[in-house]
Every structure is written in C-alpha cells, then in structure tokens.
Design an enzyme around this catalytic site. Sequence first.
Site, PDB file in Angstrom:
ATOM      1  N   LYS A   1      -0.905   4.855   4.900  1.00 20.83           N
ATOM      2  CA  LYS A   1      -1.984   4.062   5.378  1.00 20.83           C
ATOM      3  C   LYS A   1      -1.753   3.831   6.648  1.00 20.83           C
ATOM      4  CE  LYS A   1      -4.108  -0.398   4.803  1.00 20.83           C
ATOM      5  NZ  LYS A   1      -5.435   0.137   5.085  1.00 20.83           N
TER       6      LYS A   1
ATOM      7  N   HIS B   1       0.916  -1.272  -0.065  1.00 21.56           N
ATOM      8  CA  HIS B   1       0.005   0.138   0.089  1.00 21.56           C
ATOM      9  C   HIS B   1       0.826   1.415  -0.096  1.00 21.56           C
ATOM     10  CE1 HIS B   1      -3.321  -2.848   1.250  1.00 21.56           C
ATOM     11  NE2 HIS B   1      -4.106  -1.645   0.756  1.00 21.56           N
TER      12      HIS B   1
HETATM   13  N1  LIG Z   1     -13.181  -1.078   1.990  1.00 21.71           N
HETATM   14  C1  LIG Z   1     -12.461  -0.348   0.908  1.00 21.71           C
HETATM   15  O1  LIG Z   1     -12.720  -0.690  -0.162  1.00 21.71           O
HETATM   16  C2  LIG Z   1     -11.196   0.472   1.287  1.00 21.71           C
HETATM   17  C3  LIG Z   1     -10.980   0.880   2.660  1.00 21.71           C
HETATM   18  N2  LIG Z   1     -10.278   1.886   2.929  1.00 21.71           N
HETATM   19  C4  LIG Z   1     -10.139   2.248   4.217  1.00 21.71           C
HETATM   20  O2  LIG Z   1     -10.864   3.604   4.443  1.00 21.71           O
HETATM   21  C5  LIG Z   1     -10.287   4.465   5.470  1.00 21.71           C
HETATM   22  C6  LIG Z   1      -9.968   5.600   4.954  1.00 21.71           C
HETATM   23  O3  LIG Z   1      -8.939   5.473   3.895  1.00 21.71           O
HETATM   24  P1  LIG Z   1      -8.448   7.095   3.241  1.00 21.71           P
HETATM   25  O4  LIG Z   1      -9.375   7.663   2.511  1.00 21.71           O
HETATM   26  O5  LIG Z   1      -7.191   6.361   2.625  1.00 21.71           O
HETATM   27  O6  LIG Z   1      -7.904   7.699   4.563  1.00 21.71           O
HETATM   28  P2  LIG Z   1      -7.692   9.284   4.640  1.00 21.71           P
HETATM   29  O7  LIG Z   1      -6.744   9.700   6.093  1.00 21.71           O
HETATM   30  O8  LIG Z   1      -7.153   9.914   3.269  1.00 21.71           O
HETATM   31  O9  LIG Z   1      -9.118   9.955   4.912  1.00 21.71           O
HETATM   32  C7  LIG Z   1     -10.048   9.844   5.957  1.00 21.71           C
HETATM   33  C8  LIG Z   1     -10.548  11.075   6.234  1.00 21.71           C
HETATM   34  O10 LIG Z   1     -11.648  10.713   7.495  1.00 21.71           O
HETATM   35  C9  LIG Z   1     -11.534  12.150   8.233  1.00 21.71           C
HETATM   36  N3  LIG Z   1     -11.845  11.920   9.514  1.00 21.71           N
HETATM   37  C10 LIG Z   1     -11.392  11.709  10.458  1.00 21.71           C
HETATM   38  N4  LIG Z   1     -12.005  11.491  11.783  1.00 21.71           N
HETATM   39  C11 LIG Z   1     -13.398  11.821  11.209  1.00 21.71           C
HETATM   40  C12 LIG Z   1     -14.577  11.722  11.672  1.00 21.71           C
HETATM   41  N5  LIG Z   1     -14.717  11.561  12.982  1.00 21.71           N
HETATM   42  N6  LIG Z   1     -15.677  12.138  10.885  1.00 21.71           N
HETATM   43  C13 LIG Z   1     -15.568  12.319   9.616  1.00 21.71           C
HETATM   44  N7  LIG Z   1     -14.342  12.368   9.143  1.00 21.71           N
HETATM   45  C14 LIG Z   1     -13.240  11.834   9.723  1.00 21.71           C
HETATM   46  C15 LIG Z   1      -9.982  12.365   8.045  1.00 21.71           C
HETATM   47  O11 LIG Z   1      -9.550  13.680   8.505  1.00 21.71           O
HETATM   48  P3  LIG Z   1      -8.033  13.930   9.113  1.00 21.71           P
HETATM   49  O12 LIG Z   1      -7.018  13.738   8.081  1.00 21.71           O
HETATM   50  O13 LIG Z   1      -8.100  15.473   9.791  1.00 21.71           O
HETATM   51  O14 LIG Z   1      -7.952  13.078  10.366  1.00 21.71           O
HETATM   52  C16 LIG Z   1      -9.817  12.189   6.524  1.00 21.71           C
HETATM   53  O15 LIG Z   1     -10.038  13.507   5.845  1.00 21.71           O
HETATM   54  C17 LIG Z   1      -9.101   3.570   5.826  1.00 21.71           C
HETATM   55  O16 LIG Z   1      -9.716   2.595   7.078  1.00 21.71           O
HETATM   56  C18 LIG Z   1      -8.744   2.659   4.547  1.00 21.71           C
HETATM   57  O17 LIG Z   1      -8.009   1.563   5.067  1.00 21.71           O
HETATM   58  C19 LIG Z   1      -9.568   2.607   1.785  1.00 21.71           C
HETATM   59  C20 LIG Z   1      -9.605   2.122   0.629  1.00 21.71           C
HETATM   60  C21 LIG Z   1     -10.577   1.223   0.096  1.00 21.71           C
HETATM   61  O1  LIG Z   2      -5.877   2.081   3.066  1.00 20.89           O
HETATM   62  C1  LIG Z   2      -6.225   1.782   2.148  1.00 20.89           C
HETATM   63  O2  LIG Z   2      -5.895   2.495   1.113  1.00 20.89           O
HETATM   64  C2  LIG Z   2      -6.978   0.550   1.798  1.00 20.89           C
HETATM   65  N1  LIG Z   2      -7.786   0.086   2.766  1.00 20.89           N
HETATM   66  C3  LIG Z   2      -8.240  -1.044   2.486  1.00 20.89           C
HETATM   67  C4  LIG Z   2      -7.688  -2.304   3.269  1.00 20.89           C
HETATM   68  O3  LIG Z   2      -7.017  -2.061   4.431  1.00 20.89           O
HETATM   69  O4  LIG Z   2      -7.640  -3.376   3.043  1.00 20.89           O
HETATM   70  C5  LIG Z   2      -8.604  -1.378   1.130  1.00 20.89           C
HETATM   71  C6  LIG Z   2      -7.665  -1.222   0.222  1.00 20.89           C
HETATM   72  O5  LIG Z   2      -6.496  -2.256   0.356  1.00 20.89           O
HETATM   73  C7  LIG Z   2      -7.147   0.275   0.311  1.00 20.89           C
END
Ligand SMILES: NC(=O)C1=CN([C@@H]2O[C@H](COP(=O)(O)OP(=O)(O)OC[C@H]3O[C@@H](n4cnc5c(N)ncnc54)[C@H](OP(=O)(O)O)[C@@H]3O)[C@@H](O)[C@H]2O)C=CC1
Ligand SMILES: O=C(O)C1=N[C@H](C(=O)O)C[C@H](O)C1
Length: 253
Positions: A143, A139
């Site tokens: 992350k 990744h």
């Molecule tokens: N299931 C799937 O297909 C996928 C899952 N994921 C997962 O999704 C999650 C997010 O990933 P990613 O977008 O890369 O992470 P990011 O850190 O880029 O985005 C998360 C966002 O949520 C914000 N945030 C934090 N606390 C809160 C809250 N209480 N309410 C609303 N927003 C909040 C953060 O703000 P701040 O930065 O200011 O803390 C940030 O802007 C991870 O757990 C990742 O593993 C990711 C990709 C695909």
């Molecule tokens: O944090 C990410 O980027 C992603 N999170 C998910 C995971 O932890 O499996 C899904 C994907 O791999 C991207």
Amino acid sequence: MSKVSEPIRVGVLGARGKVGRAMCDAVEAAADLELVARIDKDDALDTLVATQAQVVIDFTHPDVVMDNLRFVVEHGIHAVVGTTGFDEDRLETLRGLLADAPQVGVLVAPNFAIGAVLSMRFAAAAARFYESVEVIELHHPHKADAPSGTAYRTAGLIAQARREAGVGESPDATTAELDGARGASVDGVRVHSVRLAGLIAHQEVLLGTEGETLTIRHDSMDRMSFAPGVLLGVREIAARPGLTVGLDPLLDL
Ligand SMILES: NC(=O)C1=CN([C@@H]2O[C@H](COP(=O)(O)OP(=O)(O)OC[C@H]3O[C@@H](n4cnc5c(N)ncnc54)[C@H](OP(=O)(O)O)[C@@H]3O)[C@@H](O)[C@H]2O)C=CC1
Ligand SMILES: O=C(O)C1=N[C@H](C(=O)O)C[C@H](O)C1
C-alpha cells in the site's frame, strides 16, 4: 413490450493493478455493463473517448488521479473513484471542475466494501458514548499511503460526532514517547497503521470507557469485496450529477 436498455460502457483506470484487475472481472461478469477500455500507466486516456466510455472506474494512485479526473470530466464521462488521497482541497478542486460540466457525476469513496461503510457509521454513532477512541488500520505491505483513506474518513467522522456532542479529547497522560509510538493524530483521533504480508484491508475502531470497551472491526479478505459497491456506483452515477462523497447516499444511509 418492455425496452431492453443498452449496457453501460465502462472504462477501468488502473486496469492492471490489484483492485483494477478485480473490477475488470466484475464489470465483465455483469450483463448490464460492457468493459470498453482497460487503461493503465502510460496508456492514452483518449481511448476512453474513442471507445465512447460513459463511466470510468479509477483505482490508480493518489499522484495521478486528479489528472485522470480532469480529463474525464472535461470529456463528459462520469467517474467512480476508489483511489485515495482526497482531502478537502482536492474535493474543492473537483467541485470546481464539475461546475463547468454540470451534467457529469463523480463518486469518490474511500472504501466501497459495504461492511466498511457500515463500520464507519457504527463508529460515528458510538463515539460520543466513550471517553477514549483510537483507530488501527491494517493493510498489505504494498500500500502506497498511510494512514489509509478509510482511517482518515473514520477519524474525521468520529471527531465530528464527538465535537457535536461536546465530548472532549481522549485522555492521554503520555509525556515521553518514541516518535510514532502513539500513531498519527487525525482530527485529534489517534490512528495506527500496520503493514503486514498476508493482509488485504482491515480496520479496528477501539472505544473505551470506565469498565468496558467496544471494538468495531471490518475485514476485506478479497478485493472482490469492493465490487458490489463500485458496480452500484457505476449504475447510479449518471443520475447523480456533481460530487458525491462516500457510498452512504447510494445505500440510503
Ligand atoms: N475505495 C476503495 O474501496 C479502495 C481503494 N483503494 C485504493 O485504490 C488505489 C489503488 O490500489 P491498488 O489497486 O492496491 O494499487 P496498485 O498499485 O496495485 O494499482 C494501481 C494501478 O494503477 C496504475 N497506474 C499508475 N498511474 C496510472 C495512470 N496515470 N493511469 C492509469 N493507471 C495508472 C499502476 O501502474 P504502475 O504499477 O505501473 O504504477 C497500477 O497498475 C489506492 O489509492 C488504494 O488505496 C484500494 C482498495 C479499495
Ligand atoms: O490500498 C488498499 O488496499 C485500500 N485502500 C483504501 C484505503 O486506503 O482506505 C480502501 C481499503 O482500505 C483498501
């Protein structure tokens, strides 16, 4: 005359995040969905009620997702959740919350990319035919969690398939190792986490037996890869009250 249905009113939690931004774009591009709330850290969840959101998409952080879900379930709002960190304890807590709101549906999926869902299935199907199996997830370096949610689920499915088939542990004669050199053991399956600039989300399942190996690899090269699965969840979740884990049933897998 056919009736034109109202668009589904959607709120995105984590709207300024890497995935949240892509999901906002995807919702805005869909004619049958309306983006009514973009919520990020420190924004009031009450906005979801004020804007009459019917479904939320959550891509936030493992530390905050349970509080978000408590709020939306208590307010009768369905949820499609990509945020990671859902172990069996959390899923059980969620089932408890949903028991008090039987009309609400929550979909939690560790990976919404169709190829990732398929690759987990392929890995589980292959697992019993090979002596050895290890998972490598790769990744971007921003992350928060390791191993990835996808790797946890993949290892769990592999371990379950091997148990059901009566296959023993992967052979490993290591008696001396530097801490971490053999990765983490998830349900008896070794999982290795790589964090590398330039990557998005990737996973390889390596399987080996006498004279042959099989590699099952999936690559997300763009965060839009998560959008078709998430939007499918948004469109279907109201018809699936209770907890759904993984995208598989929505894909008829
Ligand atoms: N299931 C799937 O297909 C996928 C899952 N994921 C997962 O999704 C999650 C997010 O990933 P990613 O977008 O890369 O992470 P990011 O850190 O880029 O985005 C998360 C966002 O949520 C914000 N945030 C934090 N606390 C809160 C809250 N209480 N309410 C609303 N927003 C909040 C953060 O703000 P701040 O930065 O200011 O803390 C940030 O802007 C991870 O757990 C990742 O593993 C990711 C990709 C695909
Ligand atoms: O944090 C990410 O980027 C992603 N999170 C998910 C995971 O932890 O499996 C899904 C994907 O791999 C991207």
